[in-house]
Design a protein around this motif. Sequence first.
Motif, PDB file in Angstrom:
ATOM      1  N   GLU A   1      67.638  -6.526  -1.919  1.00  0.00           N
ATOM      2  CA  GLU A   1      68.386  -6.268  -3.652  1.00  0.00           C
ATOM      3  C   GLU A   1      69.612  -5.998  -3.250  1.00  0.00           C
ATOM      4  OE1 GLU A   1      64.972  -5.781  -6.284  1.00  0.00           O
ATOM      5  OE2 GLU A   1      64.354  -6.901  -5.441  1.00  0.00           O
ATOM      6  N   GLN A   2      69.389  -4.317  -2.204  1.00  0.00           N
ATOM      7  CA  GLN A   2      70.545  -3.775  -2.759  1.00  0.00           C
ATOM      8  C   GLN A   2      72.134  -4.297  -2.112  1.00  0.00           C
ATOM      9  OE1 GLN A   2      69.355  -0.462  -0.701  1.00  0.00           O
ATOM     10  NE2 GLN A   2      69.350   0.770  -2.218  1.00  0.00           N
ATOM     11  N   ILE A   3      71.621  -5.491  -0.688  1.00  0.00           N
ATOM     12  CA  ILE A   3      73.095  -6.255  -0.315  1.00  0.00           C
ATOM     13  C   ILE A   3      73.162  -7.062  -1.277  1.00  0.00           C
ATOM     14  CG2 ILE A   3      73.089  -8.023   1.689  1.00  0.00           C
ATOM     15  CD1 ILE A   3      70.724  -6.041   3.173  1.00  0.00           C
ATOM     16  N   LEU A   4      72.049  -7.389  -1.741  1.00  0.00           N
ATOM     17  CA  LEU A   4      72.733  -8.709  -2.307  1.00  0.00           C
ATOM     18  C   LEU A   4      73.351  -8.262  -3.832  1.00  0.00           C
ATOM     19  CD1 LEU A   4      69.477 -11.401  -3.441  1.00  0.00           C
ATOM     20  CD2 LEU A   4      72.199 -11.551  -1.751  1.00  0.00           C
TER      21      LEU A   4
ATOM     22  N   LEU B   1      76.714  -7.721  -2.915  1.00  0.00           N
ATOM     23  CA  LEU B   1      77.154  -8.146  -2.756  1.00  0.00           C
ATOM     24  C   LEU B   1      78.152  -8.890  -3.818  1.00  0.00           C
ATOM     25  CD1 LEU B   1      76.631 -10.103   0.421  1.00  0.00           C
ATOM     26  CD2 LEU B   1      78.732  -8.866   0.454  1.00  0.00           C
ATOM     27  N   TYR B   2      77.691  -9.020  -4.884  1.00  0.00           N
ATOM     28  CA  TYR B   2      77.729  -9.446  -6.369  1.00  0.00           C
ATOM     29  C   TYR B   2      78.452  -8.824  -6.437  1.00  0.00           C
ATOM     30  CZ  TYR B   2      77.065 -10.532 -11.212  1.00  0.00           C
ATOM     31  OH  TYR B   2      77.437 -11.160 -12.553  1.00  0.00           O
ATOM     32  N   ASN B   3      78.551  -7.506  -6.561  1.00  0.00           N
ATOM     33  CA  ASN B   3      79.768  -6.151  -7.435  1.00  0.00           C
ATOM     34  C   ASN B   3      81.270  -7.094  -6.688  1.00  0.00           C
ATOM     35  OD1 ASN B   3      78.151  -5.258  -9.172  1.00  0.00           O
ATOM     36  ND2 ASN B   3      77.458  -3.977  -7.774  1.00  0.00           N
TER      37      ASN B   3
ATOM     38  N   ILE C   1      78.537  -3.638   4.765  1.00  0.00           N
ATOM     39  CA  ILE C   1      77.457  -3.375   3.448  1.00  0.00           C
ATOM     40  C   ILE C   1      76.860  -2.295   4.750  1.00  0.00           C
ATOM     41  CG2 ILE C   1      75.765  -5.169   3.215  1.00  0.00           C
ATOM     42  CD1 ILE C   1      77.911  -7.398   3.758  1.00  0.00           C
ATOM     43  N   ALA C   2      76.300  -2.243   5.794  1.00  0.00           N
ATOM     44  CA  ALA C   2      75.366  -1.386   6.724  1.00  0.00           C
ATOM     45  C   ALA C   2      76.045   0.320   5.953  1.00  0.00           C
ATOM     46  CB  ALA C   2      74.976  -1.272   8.234  1.00  0.00           C
ATOM     47  N   GLU C   3      77.453   0.214   5.849  1.00  0.00           N
ATOM     48  CA  GLU C   3      77.887   1.466   5.580  1.00  0.00           C
ATOM     49  C   GLU C   3      77.707   1.892   3.719  1.00  0.00           C
ATOM     50  OE1 GLU C   3      82.625   3.815   4.804  1.00  0.00           O
ATOM     51  OE2 GLU C   3      81.995   2.584   6.223  1.00  0.00           O
ATOM     52  N   GLU C   4      77.843   0.885   2.949  1.00  0.00           N
ATOM     53  CA  GLU C   4      77.135   0.493   1.751  1.00  0.00           C
ATOM     54  C   GLU C   4      75.715   1.410   1.189  1.00  0.00           C
ATOM     55  OE1 GLU C   4      79.336   1.338  -1.439  1.00  0.00           O
ATOM     56  OE2 GLU C   4      81.331   0.746   0.631  1.00  0.00           O
ATOM     57  N   ILE C   5      75.173   0.546   2.008  1.00  0.00           N
ATOM     58  CA  ILE C   5      73.584   0.448   2.116  1.00  0.00           C
ATOM     59  C   ILE C   5      73.128   1.976   2.315  1.00  0.00           C
ATOM     60  CG2 ILE C   5      73.940  -2.286   0.986  1.00  0.00           C
ATOM     61  CD1 ILE C   5      71.792  -1.876   3.822  1.00  0.00           C
ATOM     62  N   VAL C   6      73.359   2.662   3.656  1.00  0.00           N
ATOM     63  CA  VAL C   6      72.834   3.627   4.486  1.00  0.00           C
ATOM     64  C   VAL C   6      71.703   3.215   5.550  1.00  0.00           C
ATOM     65  CG1 VAL C   6      72.651   6.062   4.097  1.00  0.00           C
ATOM     66  CG2 VAL C   6      73.997   4.960   2.671  1.00  0.00           C
ATOM     67  N   ARG C   7      72.539   2.155   6.034  1.00  0.00           N
ATOM     68  CA  ARG C   7      71.346   1.835   7.401  1.00  0.00           C
ATOM     69  C   ARG C   7      72.288   1.252   8.155  1.00  0.00           C
ATOM     70  NH1 ARG C   7      66.162   2.941   5.229  1.00  0.00           N
ATOM     71  NH2 ARG C   7      66.074   2.660   2.936  1.00  0.00           N
TER      72      ARG C   7
ATOM     73  N   GLU D   1      75.078 -17.163  -8.654  1.00  0.00           N
ATOM     74  CA  GLU D   1      74.706 -18.114 -10.144  1.00  0.00           C
ATOM     75  C   GLU D   1      73.867 -17.162 -11.457  1.00  0.00           C
ATOM     76  OE1 GLU D   1      77.201 -19.953 -12.338  1.00  0.00           O
ATOM     77  OE2 GLU D   1      78.445 -19.408 -11.050  1.00  0.00           O
ATOM     78  N   ALA D   2      72.512 -17.112 -10.725  1.00  0.00           N
ATOM     79  CA  ALA D   2      71.411 -16.834 -10.583  1.00  0.00           C
ATOM     80  C   ALA D   2      71.689 -15.092 -11.504  1.00  0.00           C
ATOM     81  CB  ALA D   2      69.948 -16.481  -9.064  1.00  0.00           C
ATOM     82  N   TYR D   3      72.734 -14.216 -10.322  1.00  0.00           N
ATOM     83  CA  TYR D   3      72.666 -12.800 -10.182  1.00  0.00           C
ATOM     84  C   TYR D   3      73.928 -13.192 -12.256  1.00  0.00           C
ATOM     85  CZ  TYR D   3      70.849  -9.859  -7.360  1.00  0.00           C
ATOM     86  OH  TYR D   3      70.107  -9.001  -6.375  1.00  0.00           O
ATOM     87  N   LYS D   4      74.760 -13.896 -11.659  1.00  0.00           N
ATOM     88  CA  LYS D   4      75.400 -13.602 -13.096  1.00  0.00           C
ATOM     89  C   LYS D   4      74.285 -14.441 -13.962  1.00  0.00           C
ATOM     90  CE  LYS D   4      79.404 -16.360 -14.706  1.00  0.00           C
ATOM     91  NZ  LYS D   4      80.517 -17.910 -14.417  1.00  0.00           N
ATOM     92  N   LYS D   5      73.318 -15.011 -14.709  1.00  0.00           N
ATOM     93  CA  LYS D   5      72.687 -15.383 -15.625  1.00  0.00           C
ATOM     94  C   LYS D   5      71.804 -14.087 -15.735  1.00  0.00           C
ATOM     95  CE  LYS D   5      71.706 -20.248 -15.264  1.00  0.00           C
ATOM     96  NZ  LYS D   5      70.828 -20.716 -14.796  1.00  0.00           N
TER      97      LYS D   5
END
Length: 89
Positions: free
Chosen positions: A14-17, A20-22, A33-39, A83-87
């Motif tokens: 969910e953090q990854i999604l 990427l949505y942002n 992505i790994a750097e952003e979620i610290v993994r 589209e799902a995140y946008k809703k």
Amino acid sequence: MPRISNQKRSKISEQILSYLYNISPEAAFTSKIAEEIVRDEEFTKSLLEDLEKNKLLIRISKGPDGQDYTRWSRWRLSNAAFEAYKKLN
């Protein structure tokens, strides 16, 4: 290495999604992505591949000039996931 529960894998996905949505419509490399979620990158890559199988992400394997990436992958949200995140927002 201890095994991570499915619930925690789901939350990290969910953090990854969310990340990427942002940054949408931009795509991000696995390392970013790994750097952003610290993994770890390998762990992040396995989650990204799972999300791709579920049709939530799209792997981009070519650069802006059309050259094939041999060792890298960029990732972006699929249109349905966007589209799902946008809703939700």
